[in-house]
Design a protein around this motif. Structure first.
Motif, PDB file in Angstrom:
ATOM      1  N   ARG A 112       0.612  -1.231  -0.081  1.00 46.06           N
ATOM      2  CA  ARG A 112       0.121   0.016  -0.011  1.00 46.06           C
ATOM      3  C   ARG A 112       0.798   1.398  -0.052  1.00 46.06           C
ATOM      4  O   ARG A 112       0.597   2.295  -0.699  1.00 46.06           O
ATOM      5  CB  ARG A 112      -0.718  -0.139   1.314  1.00 46.06           C
ATOM      6  N   TYR A 113       1.930   1.268   0.692  1.00 42.54           N
ATOM      7  CA  TYR A 113       2.789   2.476   0.622  1.00 42.54           C
ATOM      8  C   TYR A 113       3.570   2.638  -0.477  1.00 42.54           C
ATOM      9  O   TYR A 113       3.623   3.802  -1.012  1.00 42.54           O
ATOM     10  CB  TYR A 113       3.730   2.363   1.873  1.00 42.54           C
ATOM     11  N   TYR A 114       3.962   1.676  -1.199  1.00 43.62           N
ATOM     12  CA  TYR A 114       4.564   1.989  -2.722  1.00 43.62           C
ATOM     13  C   TYR A 114       3.632   2.453  -3.454  1.00 43.62           C
ATOM     14  O   TYR A 114       3.924   3.244  -4.397  1.00 43.62           O
ATOM     15  CB  TYR A 114       4.750   0.249  -3.296  1.00 43.62           C
ATOM     16  N   ARG A 115       2.363   2.052  -3.393  1.00 48.08           N
ATOM     17  CA  ARG A 115       1.058   2.806  -4.398  1.00 48.08           C
ATOM     18  C   ARG A 115       0.970   4.379  -3.758  1.00 48.08           C
ATOM     19  O   ARG A 115       1.012   5.373  -4.764  1.00 48.08           O
ATOM     20  CB  ARG A 115      -0.160   2.183  -4.098  1.00 48.08           C
ATOM     21  N   LEU A 116       0.962   4.467  -2.363  1.00 50.31           N
ATOM     22  CA  LEU A 116       0.699   5.791  -2.079  1.00 50.31           C
ATOM     23  C   LEU A 116       1.884   6.913  -2.499  1.00 50.31           C
ATOM     24  O   LEU A 116       1.684   8.209  -2.881  1.00 50.31           O
ATOM     25  CB  LEU A 116       0.515   5.945  -0.463  1.00 50.31           C
TER      26      LEU A 116
ATOM     27  N   LYS B 102       9.727  11.752   3.869  1.00 55.57           N
ATOM     28  CA  LYS B 102      10.192  11.720   2.593  1.00 55.57           C
ATOM     29  C   LYS B 102       9.996  10.410   1.695  1.00 55.57           C
ATOM     30  O   LYS B 102      10.054   9.371   2.337  1.00 55.57           O
ATOM     31  CB  LYS B 102      11.686  12.076   2.345  1.00 55.57           C
ATOM     32  N   ARG B 103       9.378  10.637   0.490  1.00 53.73           N
ATOM     33  CA  ARG B 103       9.121   9.358  -0.340  1.00 53.73           C
ATOM     34  C   ARG B 103      10.374   8.361   0.002  1.00 53.73           C
ATOM     35  O   ARG B 103      10.034   7.098  -0.006  1.00 53.73           O
ATOM     36  CB  ARG B 103       9.014   9.705  -1.575  1.00 53.73           C
ATOM     37  N   GLU B 104      11.523   8.778  -0.242  1.00 60.03           N
ATOM     38  CA  GLU B 104      12.560   7.667  -0.400  1.00 60.03           C
ATOM     39  C   GLU B 104      13.007   7.089   0.958  1.00 60.03           C
ATOM     40  O   GLU B 104      13.216   5.922   0.931  1.00 60.03           O
ATOM     41  CB  GLU B 104      14.024   8.386  -1.016  1.00 60.03           C
ATOM     42  N   ALA B 105      12.710   7.944   2.237  1.00 53.51           N
ATOM     43  CA  ALA B 105      12.896   7.295   3.442  1.00 53.51           C
ATOM     44  C   ALA B 105      11.754   6.022   3.643  1.00 53.51           C
ATOM     45  O   ALA B 105      11.929   5.031   4.262  1.00 53.51           O
ATOM     46  CB  ALA B 105      12.708   8.364   4.363  1.00 53.51           C
ATOM     47  N   ILE B 106      10.729   6.370   3.357  1.00 58.24           N
ATOM     48  CA  ILE B 106       9.525   5.602   3.371  1.00 58.24           C
ATOM     49  C   ILE B 106       9.748   4.092   2.567  1.00 58.24           C
ATOM     50  O   ILE B 106       9.936   3.042   3.110  1.00 58.24           O
ATOM     51  CB  ILE B 106       8.267   6.085   2.704  1.00 58.24           C
ATOM     52  N   LEU B 107      10.385   4.295   1.171  1.00 57.12           N
ATOM     53  CA  LEU B 107      10.933   3.013   0.446  1.00 57.12           C
ATOM     54  C   LEU B 107      11.893   2.406   1.058  1.00 57.12           C
ATOM     55  O   LEU B 107      12.000   0.987   0.971  1.00 57.12           O
ATOM     56  CB  LEU B 107      11.248   3.603  -1.109  1.00 57.12           C
ATOM     57  N   ARG B 108      12.813   3.110   1.683  1.00 59.69           N
ATOM     58  CA  ARG B 108      14.043   2.383   2.478  1.00 59.69           C
ATOM     59  C   ARG B 108      13.590   1.668   3.502  1.00 59.69           C
ATOM     60  O   ARG B 108      13.887   0.450   3.749  1.00 59.69           O
ATOM     61  CB  ARG B 108      15.059   3.560   2.843  1.00 59.69           C
ATOM     62  N   TYR B 109      12.783   1.979   4.227  1.00 58.68           N
ATOM     63  CA  TYR B 109      12.119   1.310   5.537  1.00 58.68           C
ATOM     64  C   TYR B 109      11.179   0.059   4.883  1.00 58.68           C
ATOM     65  O   TYR B 109      11.609  -0.959   5.540  1.00 58.68           O
ATOM     66  CB  TYR B 109      10.971   2.223   5.999  1.00 58.68           C
TER      67      TYR B 109
END
Length: 615
Positions: free
Chosen positions: A161-165, A190-197
């Motif tokens: 879900r976060y990947y989509r958001l 930040k988008r990139e920080a979310i993706l890293r997590y």
């Protein structure tokens, strides 16, 4: 399956339990349904595992089903913001057509006016559920393997879900803990920080999943497939190859290259047809499926009263509508709402063309050859393939039984609305049976979320970013060979070609806008030139990006002065690479600060986003 807890949800807040409505208090309290409450459901492995089934179920609701108060499923909005399709409902003033004007933070972006706010609500609802499962699992007695599995399932659904958001809205509030009461203090991360997590989550937990699961459940391959997308989004291309390898080489999954399923003995069909027929998707012999949503008409009374996929309604042109198409002699071409007098209703459905394919989707991507089964007669249908079949013409008109024409000999157009009534569609994908009599919309059916064909295309993309076209073309050709298409050479490989192949293979499966946005970010992050030599930068991302340029290069609609029948002009702008966050979601967050997407009203008040989740 019953919901665990009922919350009032809406785009007025990130999650129903987080923001209070003005003047209300009791709606924030959880309303138990039956005995399913966190206290007596999340206290065992079995209860937690069953709870993850709700997250699987919700995937079909937030993507493929028409939403409450709407005739359109959310997935259509992913295609309206792409080079593949536009909204074809030319008689609806609120249809998302003039995207520059209509798409803004204060607009009511739900229902037929696009599903932008519905995505925000539905995706965060799933994140809330996943966080609850992850939080409660910490204090539940389980074996190490069981705990690892539950954590992996929760992390998968949260990451999904976060990947989509982050590819719909960019920087957003990042919540990884259970929220048990109203909160108004969220900040954007930040988008990139979310993706890293998310990457760290899946790297750690995917090994606990199995490929030996019931159909419709999350496989280990699905987790590594999602991880591949996240690795690509981060620009970790070698890691993307590695995670894709774990799917492609798992010894379980393989591309379906031989005939199988319900029509395998029908010589007029082919393997592409077989792959996409409803009854074949969940067959044990279908080794290509990594993750699928199960949808059956007989699943219960709540399902029988729902709308089903309605995919025929969305994709098929509005050709049966009385008087919309005439013969060169001015006669009505088809009878509407009577399948005896118009068997095309039963064969193809009664579409309203909500999702109208562009020239790019119908023609441009198919010019490499004329052997591609995905665009072959029978699999792909155009209104011009149909024949005038109005029974009133039989024995009276020379045109009865002849192919439908767009013009007569004088050059007069014979179709009242070419946007809505004159186009082609992939019949092999829209051929979903109707369980309701005289429905002709496309009813209940299983649907692919992840397939191995996409994994090959993801790995091909990673190799392309790594400047290794020799390996990229091998993966592209794996998919093309199955389709009977001409094999490509290494010098034909670039990111544009990969997007073309995704368009050929993954229509109505991939979230097209998200994938275009992800790749636009990568062009900006890497500084690499696109197929026309243009370069991009992160600091000007919403002003100049590959997403916008690609759409403008390929669509005959946006910014070309095309109007629909109610006078709205098809427009799009570079900042539409991301969607706006609803004004009400931002304004109700009175103790924190949610940034508005750059390019939309309110973004002038943005502050530096965080590098960490909200505590």
């Amino acid at each position: 399956m019953k919901k665990l807890i009922k919350y009032t949800l809406g785009y007025t807040g990130i999650l129903g339990v987080m923001f209070a409505a003005s003047g209300c208090s009791d709606w924030l309290e959880p309303k138990p349904l039956s005995f399913f409450t966190p206290e007596n459901t999340f206290n065992s492995y079995e209860g937690l595992k069953t709870s993850t089934d709700m997250l699987n179920r919700d995937v079909r609701y937030f993507d493929y089903y028409p939403t409450a108060g709407s005739a359109e499923p959310c997935i259509l909005s992913e295609y309206f913001f792409s080079e593949m399709s536009v909204n074809g409902r030319t008689d609806a003033s609120n249809a998302p057509v003039d995207l520059v004007r209509q798409i803004n933070p204060s607009a009511s972006l739900t229902g037929n006016a696009s599903q932008i706010n519905n995505y925000w609500t539905y995706l965060y609802k799933g994140i809330k559920d996943a966080n609850t499962i992850l939080s409660r699992s910490k204090d539940t007695e389980m074996t190490e393997a069981q705990r690892g599995e539950i954590e992996a399932l929760g992390c998968f659904h949260r990451a999904f879900r976060y990947y989509r958001l982050v590819h719909q809205y960019g920087d957003i509030p990042f919540i990884v803990n259970e929220v048990t009461g109203p909160r108004y203090d969220f900040y954007s991360t930040k988008r990139e920080a979310i993706l890293r997590y998310l990457k760290e989550d899946l790297d750690r937990t995917a090994p606990y999943l199995s490929n030996d699961v019931y159909i419709g459940m999350v496989t280990q391959a699905a987790a590594y497939h999602l991880l591949t997308k996240i690795n690509l989004a981060l620009g970790e291309f070698n890691d993307a190859v590695e995670s894709a390898n774990k799917v492609i080489n798992d010894g379980v999954h393989q591309l379906m290259t031989q005939r199988f399923g319900v029509d395998k003995n029908d010589a007029s069909k082919n393997v592409i047809w077989d792959l996409h027929q409803s009854d074949n998707k969940s067959l044990p012999e279908n080794k290509e499926c990594l993750y699928i949503v199960i949808d059956r008409y007989d699943a219960g009374s709540d399902m029988r009263s729902a709308a089903g996929l309605e995919i025929k309604r969305q994709l098929v042109p509005w050709f049966p509508a009385s008087g919309q198409i005439t013969t060169p002699a001015g006669e009505v071409a088809f009878v509407d709402n009577n399948q005896t007098k118009n068997p095309y209703l039963l064969e193809y459905g009664r579409g309203v063309c909500s999702l109208r394919s562009t020239w790019y989707h119908q023609n441009m991507i198919w010019t490499l050859d004329d052997t591609d089964l995905r665009h072959a007669p029978g699999n792909w249908v155009h209104v011009s393939d149909l024949k005038y079949n109005n029974p009133n013409l039989e024995g009276k008109s020379e045109w009865y039984g002849k192919n439908v024409q767009l013009y007569n000999d004088k050059g007069d157009i014979l179709v009242k609305d070419t946007i809505r009534c004159w186009s082609g569609w992939p019949h092999y994908k829209s051929n979903v049976a109707d369980q309701k009599a005289s429905w002709w919309r496309g009813g209940w059916a299983d649907w692919y979320v992840f397939r191995l064909a996409e994994t090959y295309l993801l790995r091909a993309e990673a190799y392309t970013w790594l400047d290794n076209p020799d390996l990229a073309v091998q993966d592209l050709n794996k998919v093309r060979e199955r389709a009977g298409a001409r094999l490509l050479t290494a010098d034909e490989v670039n990111i544009s070609q990969i997007l073309d192949e995704r368009a050929r293979e993954l229509f109505y499966e991939e979230p097209r806008k998200c994938e275009l946005t992800r790749i636009a970010y990568l062009f900006a992050k890497t500084g690499k030139a696109d197929e026309k030599g243009r370069t991009y930068s992160m600091d000007k991302f919403t002003e100049n990006n590959y997403f916008y340029n690609r759409i403008m290069d390929r669509t005959e609609f946006y910014n070309k002065g095309v109007k629909n029948s109610v006078g709205n002009t098809y427009t799009i702008a570079p900042h539409n690479v991301l969607w706006p966050i609803a004004l009400k979601a931002i304004s109700s967050n009175v103790e924190g600060h949610i940034n508005q997407t750059p390019g939309y009203d309110g973004s002038e008040n943005n502050v530096e986003p965080m590098d960490t989740p909200n505590e």
